[in-house]
Design an enzyme around this catalytic site. Structure first.
Site, short mmCIF file in Angstrom:
data_model
loop_
_atom_site.label_atom_id
_atom_site.label_comp_id
_atom_site.label_asym_id
_atom_site.label_seq_id
_atom_site.Cartn_x
_atom_site.Cartn_y
_atom_site.Cartn_z
N ASP A 58 0.83 -1.20 0.00
CA ASP A 58 0.00 0.00 0.00
C ASP A 58 0.86 1.25 0.00
O ASP A 58 2.02 1.24 0.42
CB ASP A 58 -0.95 0.02 1.19
CG ASP A 58 -0.25 0.10 2.54
OD1 ASP A 58 0.72 -0.66 2.73
OD2 ASP A 58 -0.65 0.92 3.39
N GLU A 106 -0.01 -1.29 5.63
CA GLU A 106 1.03 -0.91 6.59
C GLU A 106 0.97 0.57 6.92
O GLU A 106 1.20 0.98 8.06
CB GLU A 106 2.41 -1.26 6.02
CG GLU A 106 3.57 -1.11 7.02
CD GLU A 106 4.21 0.27 7.03
OE1 GLU A 106 5.09 0.51 7.87
OE2 GLU A 106 3.84 1.14 6.19
#
Length: 414
Positions: A83, A178
């Site tokens: 991400d 994350e």
């Protein structure tokens, strides 16, 4: 200057960075955004194509795979997150490569006002002759952490094509979310099955990080008294005014991100939304020590209580939730993974550097959950903004470092 891994790393990062995979803190799903599946499924396919074993995309959004060991040794995990940060635009990323960087200013085709220079990013001054990757000016690049993904994929492909290289079993995990602190789901430590692991999610070449912030998140809800403003005298309680009092009462001159560095912690207001009847303030609390984190939480509660006391007709609640803890608390009891990484650095002629991370990684939670996981360099710089950049040659050093580290782990070196 150029290595056998340069073009593969360049190709991977350019391809991966162009895929929108931004996470969303306000979503309750895992992954938090469906678009993250675009890169997760691609990586699942690519791992299968290069011959990795046990490839799977879990129901909690992590791609797992195995590179079988060629010799006995501990099982080492390699992790990176797919991400990109929600703080800046990550849609429509157009990566570009500046080959043989000449040491001067770098301009951006989609924003003429932006300039990346050694004055803005001093680390860039040492990268003359390198191939530099940036975005086009209107988005972040996403080297955080698609550089880590590229490094691990390149190392994995190299090991699978060269079974004569001695290494123990390797477990790969590409995680979502994350950037919003939700990359490590409860099943991951067991599913990873590693004796210890590493996240490739760091910056400058040679950095080996085993200290992170301890972190909590907070949400304050202020409920006022709503009434027509034409008839509000002595009746209305404006939640906006109370929210403003809370922000103004917090120690802005000494305890916000913009006035702290080194090992200083902070209280950071990240979002304030609502209206005159109800307001919500989201904050993050950071400190390297548990005690300091607890003190910041207590200070926040005291400020809310003080503002509440000025207006008993309002209701002010302050909810604080744990996010992650400093990995040092566990790693200092067994520094084997850190020592191995330092030895790998020295074997490649680099001086290892360890400084506390003013942030956290998936390794923070993994370490707390029983899988020691220091963080290793990729070369990424100026992350979470339009001036983000990375050197292809730095990524190549990180790839060689990864391979060297796996070899040392199989030998049982410390």
């Amino acid at each position: 200057m150029h290595t056998k891994f340069d073009r593969e790393l360049e190709d991977r990062l350019v391809r991966y960075a162009a895929i929108d995979s931004q996470s969303d803190e306000d979503s309750s799903t895992s992954p938090s955004t469906d678009i993250q599946f675009d890169i997760l499924r691609l990586l699942e396919t690519e791992l299968t194509e290069i011959g990795a074993q046990d490839v799977q995309l879990t129901d909690y959004g992590v791609v797992l795979a195995t590179i079988p060991g060629t010799v006995d040794g501990p099982t080492v995990g390699l992790l990176a997150h797919v991400d990109t940060a929600p703080q800046f635009n990550a849609t429509g990323v157009k990566p570009r490569v500046i080959r043989g960087y000449n040491g001067g200013d770098i301009s951006f085709p989609d924003d003429a006002s932006l300039v990346l220079s050694p004055q803005v990013s001093p680390y860039l001054a040492g990268k003359q002759g390198h191939d530099i990757i940036t975005a086009s000016g209107t988005t972040l690049l996403g080297a955080d952490d698609k550089a880590g993904v590229s490094i691990i994929m390149t190392a994995a492909r190299h090991l699978l094509e060269n079974p004569d290289i001695p290494h123990g079993p390797v477990r790969i995990a590409f995680t979502p979310d994350e950037e919003i602190g939700r990359g490590v789901s409860q099943p991951l430590p067991k599913d990873l099955g590693a004796d210890f692991a590493y996240t490739f999610d760091g910056g400058k070449v040679g950095e080996i990080e085993y200290e992170t912030f301890s972190a909590d998140g907070a949400e304050i809800t202020i409920t006022g008294v709503s009434i027509h403003p034409g008839f509000a005298k002595d009746k209305m309680v404006n939640a906006i005014h109370l929210a403003s009092k809370i922000i103004q009462t917090l120690p802005q001159a000494t305890m916000t991100p913009e006035v702290t560095d080194g090992v200083e912690g902070f209280i950071h207001a990240t979002e304030m939304t609502g209206g005159s009847s109800e307001m919500k303030i989201k904050l993050i609390l950071r400190d390297f020590e548990r005690e300091g984190l607890a003190e910041k939480g207590e200070l926040l509660r005291q400020v809310c209580a003080a503002v509440q006391a000025t207006e008993p007709r309002a209701t002010i609640t302050c909810n604080i939730r744990p996010q992650y803890r400093n990995m040092r608390y566990w790693l200092e009891n067994d520094m084997t993974p850190v020592d191995l990484a330092r030895d790998a650095c020295r074997e490649l002629g680099m001086d290892p550097v360890s400084v506390p991370i003013r942030g956290g990684t998936d390794g923070s939670r993994l370490t707390e959950m029983g899988v020691p996981t220091p963080n290793l360099f990729t070369g990424m710089q100026n992350i979470h903004g339009p001036l983000e950049w990375i050197s292809v040659q730095d990524m190549a050093v990180a790839t060689e470092f990864c391979l060297t580290l796996l070899g040392l782990a199989a030998k049982g070196n410390k």
